[in-house]
Design an enzyme around this catalytic site. Sequence first.
Site, PDB file in Angstrom:
ATOM      1  CE  LYS A  11      -3.850  -2.393   2.231  1.00 53.74           C
ATOM      2  NZ  LYS A  11      -4.962  -2.259   3.228  1.00 53.74           N
ATOM      3  CE1 TYR A  51      -9.380  -2.852  -0.120  1.00 57.15           C
ATOM      4  CE2 TYR A  51      -8.536  -1.041  -1.439  1.00 57.15           C
ATOM      5  CZ  TYR A  51      -8.325  -2.098  -0.573  1.00 57.15           C
ATOM      6  OH  TYR A  51      -7.045  -2.415  -0.166  1.00 57.15           O
ATOM      7  CG  ASN A 114      -3.695  -2.294   6.683  1.00 58.86           C
ATOM      8  OD1 ASN A 114      -3.533  -1.986   5.515  1.00 58.86           O
ATOM      9  ND2 ASN A 114      -4.724  -3.000   7.103  1.00 58.86           N
ATOM     10  CD  GLU A 128      -8.920  -9.146  -3.490  1.00 57.43           C
ATOM     11  OE1 GLU A 128      -9.816  -8.855  -2.689  1.00 57.43           O
ATOM     12  OE2 GLU A 128      -7.823  -9.634  -3.144  1.00 57.43           O
TER      13      GLU A 128
HETATM   14  P1  IDP Z   1      -8.025  -6.758   5.784  1.00 61.77           P
HETATM   15  O1  IDP Z   1      -7.184  -5.889   4.859  1.00 61.77           O
HETATM   16  O2  IDP Z   1      -7.240  -7.183   6.996  1.00 61.77           O
HETATM   17  O3  IDP Z   1      -8.683  -7.911   5.065  1.00 61.77           O
HETATM   18  P2  IDP Z   1     -10.637  -5.476   5.776  1.00 61.77           P
HETATM   19  O4  IDP Z   1     -11.612  -5.542   6.910  1.00 61.77           O
HETATM   20  O5  IDP Z   1     -10.922  -6.293   4.556  1.00 61.77           O
HETATM   21  O6  IDP Z   1      -9.187  -5.822   6.363  1.00 61.77           O
HETATM   22  O7  IDP Z   1     -10.498  -3.949   5.376  1.00 61.77           O
HETATM   23  C1  IDP Z   1      -9.874  -3.582   4.154  1.00 61.77           C
HETATM   24  C2  IDP Z   1      -8.931  -2.421   4.422  1.00 61.77           C
HETATM   25  O8  IDP Z   1      -9.704  -1.295   4.842  1.00 61.77           O
HETATM   26  C3  IDP Z   1      -7.925  -2.644   5.551  1.00 61.77           C
HETATM   27  O9  IDP Z   1      -6.781  -3.363   5.138  1.00 61.77           O
HETATM   28  C4  IDP Z   1      -7.595  -1.222   5.940  1.00 61.77           C
HETATM   29  O10 IDP Z   1      -6.672  -0.621   5.025  1.00 61.77           O
HETATM   30  C5  IDP Z   1      -8.941  -0.531   5.783  1.00 61.77           C
HETATM   31  N1  IDP Z   1      -9.687  -0.479   7.046  1.00 61.77           N
HETATM   32  C6  IDP Z   1     -10.266  -1.514   7.708  1.00 61.77           C
HETATM   33  N2  IDP Z   1     -10.869  -1.101   8.833  1.00 61.77           N
HETATM   34  C7  IDP Z   1     -10.671   0.248   8.888  1.00 61.77           C
HETATM   35  C8  IDP Z   1     -11.057   1.263   9.823  1.00 61.77           C
HETATM   36  O11 IDP Z   1     -11.735   1.008  10.836  1.00 61.77           O
HETATM   37  N3  IDP Z   1     -10.654   2.535   9.521  1.00 61.77           N
HETATM   38  C9  IDP Z   1      -9.949   2.850   8.408  1.00 61.77           C
HETATM   39  N4  IDP Z   1      -9.555   1.931   7.504  1.00 61.77           N
HETATM   40  C10 IDP Z   1      -9.917   0.640   7.741  1.00 61.77           C
END
Ligand code: IDP
Length: 139
Positions: A11, A51, A114, A128
């Site tokens: 990212k 997304y 992240n 994807e």
């Molecule tokens: P994952 O990447 O671990 O599968 P997902 O729940 O699929 O997590 O969420 C996709 C992406 O959305 C996450 O990797 C992160 O970048 C972002 N994200 C998830 N939860 C939050 C949040 O509460 N605030 C802001 N960004 C979030």
Amino acid sequence: MATNRTFTMLKPDATGAGYTGKIIDRIIDAGFSIKAMKWTQLSLAEAEAFYAVHSERPFFGELTAYMSSGPIVAAILEKDNAVPDFRDLIGATDPKDAAAGTIRAEFATSIAANAVHGSDSDENAALEGAFYFSQRELA
Ligand code: IDP
Ligand code: MG
């Protein structure tokens, strides 16, 4: 049927901080082989399409703005048990919860920024991967 491929993106926080090489090393050291890879950048519309599954989530706007804010590296990876093993390698979504030694624990800065994406199912890995790569680009 289980497959042996998953899809990842490094990212914008990771590419911007100069962690690209270090993270790719970690992925290869964990036994994944790279079947396709590209350095690219998403438009906002492309991030919204990628997304779309999260479009009702409260963080959708933040996530898509962030993911289109800088370069990403997209890749298709191969290994036995690729999808769950890669999720184990990257760690929990929020780096505060990510186990020691995982990529997110080491390189991520926040729950949004992240460091790395990992597909959550074989089906999504295929979808994807196809978002970024044509059949011709696959090793
Ligand atoms: P994952 O990447 O671990 O599968 P997902 O729940 O699929 O997590 O969420 C996709 C992406 O959305 C996450 O990797 C992160 O970048 C972002 N994200 C998830 N939860 C939050 C949040 O509460 N605030 C802001 N960004 C979030
Ligand atoms: Mg996910």
